[in-house]
Enzyme design. Structure first.
Site, PDB file in Angstrom:
ATOM      1  N   SER A 188      10.500   4.530   7.055  1.00 25.82           N
ATOM      2  CA  SER A 188      11.533   3.785   7.353  1.00 25.82           C
ATOM      3  C   SER A 188      13.030   3.531   6.581  1.00 25.82           C
ATOM      4  O   SER A 188      13.997   3.265   6.928  1.00 25.82           O
ATOM      5  CB  SER A 188      11.078   2.239   7.988  1.00 25.82           C
ATOM      6  OG  SER A 188      10.559   1.624   6.826  1.00 25.82           O
TER       7      SER A 188
ATOM      8  N   SER B  82       2.803   8.036  -6.384  1.00 23.47           N
ATOM      9  CA  SER B  82       2.599   6.833  -7.331  1.00 23.47           C
ATOM     10  C   SER B  82       3.873   6.406  -7.988  1.00 23.47           C
ATOM     11  O   SER B  82       4.755   5.905  -7.351  1.00 23.47           O
ATOM     12  CB  SER B  82       1.624   7.655  -8.530  1.00 23.47           C
ATOM     13  OG  SER B  82       1.370   6.679  -9.563  1.00 23.47           O
TER      14      SER B  82
ATOM     15  N   TYR C 235       0.646  -4.594  -9.643  1.00 18.00           N
ATOM     16  CA  TYR C 235       1.246  -3.321  -8.982  1.00 18.00           C
ATOM     17  C   TYR C 235       0.768  -2.062  -9.799  1.00 18.00           C
ATOM     18  O   TYR C 235       0.143  -1.005  -9.471  1.00 18.00           O
ATOM     19  CB  TYR C 235       2.481  -3.236  -8.860  1.00 18.00           C
ATOM     20  CG  TYR C 235       3.331  -2.074  -8.678  1.00 18.00           C
ATOM     21  CD1 TYR C 235       3.475  -1.666  -7.149  1.00 18.00           C
ATOM     22  CD2 TYR C 235       3.699  -1.176  -9.375  1.00 18.00           C
ATOM     23  CE1 TYR C 235       3.910  -0.524  -6.805  1.00 18.00           C
ATOM     24  CE2 TYR C 235       4.395   0.029  -9.050  1.00 18.00           C
ATOM     25  CZ  TYR C 235       4.414   0.475  -7.839  1.00 18.00           C
ATOM     26  OH  TYR C 235       5.234   1.584  -7.288  1.00 18.00           O
TER      27      TYR C 235
ATOM     28  N   LYS D 266      -1.716   1.330  -8.938  1.00 14.48           N
ATOM     29  CA  LYS D 266      -1.338   2.734  -9.223  1.00 14.48           C
ATOM     30  C   LYS D 266      -1.967   3.395 -10.038  1.00 14.48           C
ATOM     31  O   LYS D 266      -2.348   4.526 -10.081  1.00 14.48           O
ATOM     32  CB  LYS D 266       0.072   2.643  -9.231  1.00 14.48           C
ATOM     33  CG  LYS D 266       1.104   2.408  -8.526  1.00 14.48           C
ATOM     34  CD  LYS D 266       1.037   3.306  -7.152  1.00 14.48           C
ATOM     35  CE  LYS D 266       2.228   2.993  -6.100  1.00 14.48           C
ATOM     36  NZ  LYS D 266       2.101   3.779  -4.926  1.00 14.48           N
TER      37      LYS D 266
END
Length: 278
Positions: A12, A135, A149, A153
């Site tokens: 998107s 990543s 976060y 990752k």
């Protein structure tokens, strides 16, 4: 060179959108995923020949299985899987609720893992394919305020490193793309923020939160150039396992490597003596 069929999640905006558009411009076919039906309809109305969009929430396992089955039934194969969909999140470790943490891991780890597992049998049958995991330089080096976060990752990098060893002999390639800050909506409205703020972390996690918001729209990275680099990676005969993108990524990943090497050297004697005698 054959035309590839790409499955790219989260197209998107940002890197996903740039990659989808660049792949189509270069003559390959993409199946892209959105989370809103009106986005799917708009894409399909515009790109009837060069691409096709599907509604997919990667955290919904049933949707993942249906989507992959639909793609394979309709198009016969998936040559390149790009796991791009995910979410950012900022907050100190103590500030982050378990609900917030689970939401991050559902998107960045479990959803990505499920889609990877669901595509793999078809790539194994074809003895061909390339899985590209989006990543981050934050998948190598952690930052105060970015720990949840980072953890997601790090997990992505861990299972992908093992996966590459498992599927390499089967003809399937795996690559990790590790961008630094790019001019996308990552630091904008889509960025997850811990609801709790603790004053004691104002100078660390709080400062990081403010910094991310202040650079939104000013990041060094060009998503189109990143997209071109990813396409070149996929088209390479011997693609790298890791592809850092951006000057910041080179700097921060280099800092992490230097730090690890320094600790290895500083503790080499201790490590060597923590074993049974010969």
């Amino acid at each position: 060179m054959k035309s590839n069929i790409w499955l790219i999640t989260g197209i998107s905006s940002g890197l996903g959108k740039a990659l989808a558009e660049t792949v189509m411009d270069k003559g390959d076919f993409i199946i892209g995923t959105f989370r809103k039906q009106k986005q799917v309809d708009a894409f399909n109305a515009k790109h009837g020949v060069t691409g096709h969009a599907l509604l997919l929430d990667i955290t919904n396992e049933e949707q993942v299985e249906r989507a992959v089955q639909q793609i394979v039934s309709q198009y016969g194969r998936i040559d390149v899987l790009v796991n791009n969909a995910g979410m950012g999140f900022v907050g100190a470790i103590e500030e982050s609720t378990m609900e917030e943490v689970r939401q991050v891991f559902e998107a960045n780890v479990f959803g990505t893992l499920k889609l990877t597992q669901t595509v793999l049998p078809h790539m194994r049958k074809a003895q061909d394919g390339h899985i590209v995991q989006i990543s981050s330089h934050g998948g190598i080096k952690a930052f105060a305020g970015f720990g949840i976060y980072n953890a997601s990752k790090f997990a992505l990098e861990g299972f992908s490193e093992a996966l590459a060893q498992e599927v390499g002999p089967l003809g399937i390639k795996v690559s990790l793309v590790e961008p630094g800050p790019f001019r996308t909506k990552f630091a904008g409205d889509g960025l997850g923020l811990a609801k709790m703020e603790i004053a004691a972390y104002a100078a660390t996690a709080g400062a990081f939160r403010g910094m991310l918001k202040s650079v939104d729209g000013k990041q060094e990275g060009d998503p189109v150039k990143a997209a071109e680099a990813i396409i070149d990676l996929v088209r390479s005969e011997n693609p790298s396992f890791r592809l850092p993108l951006g000057k910041v990524a080179l700097m921060t990943i280099g800092m992490k490597l230097d730090s690890v090497r320094a600790d290895l050297e500083a503790n080499k004697h201790i490590a060597e003596n923590a074993v049974y005698p010969d």
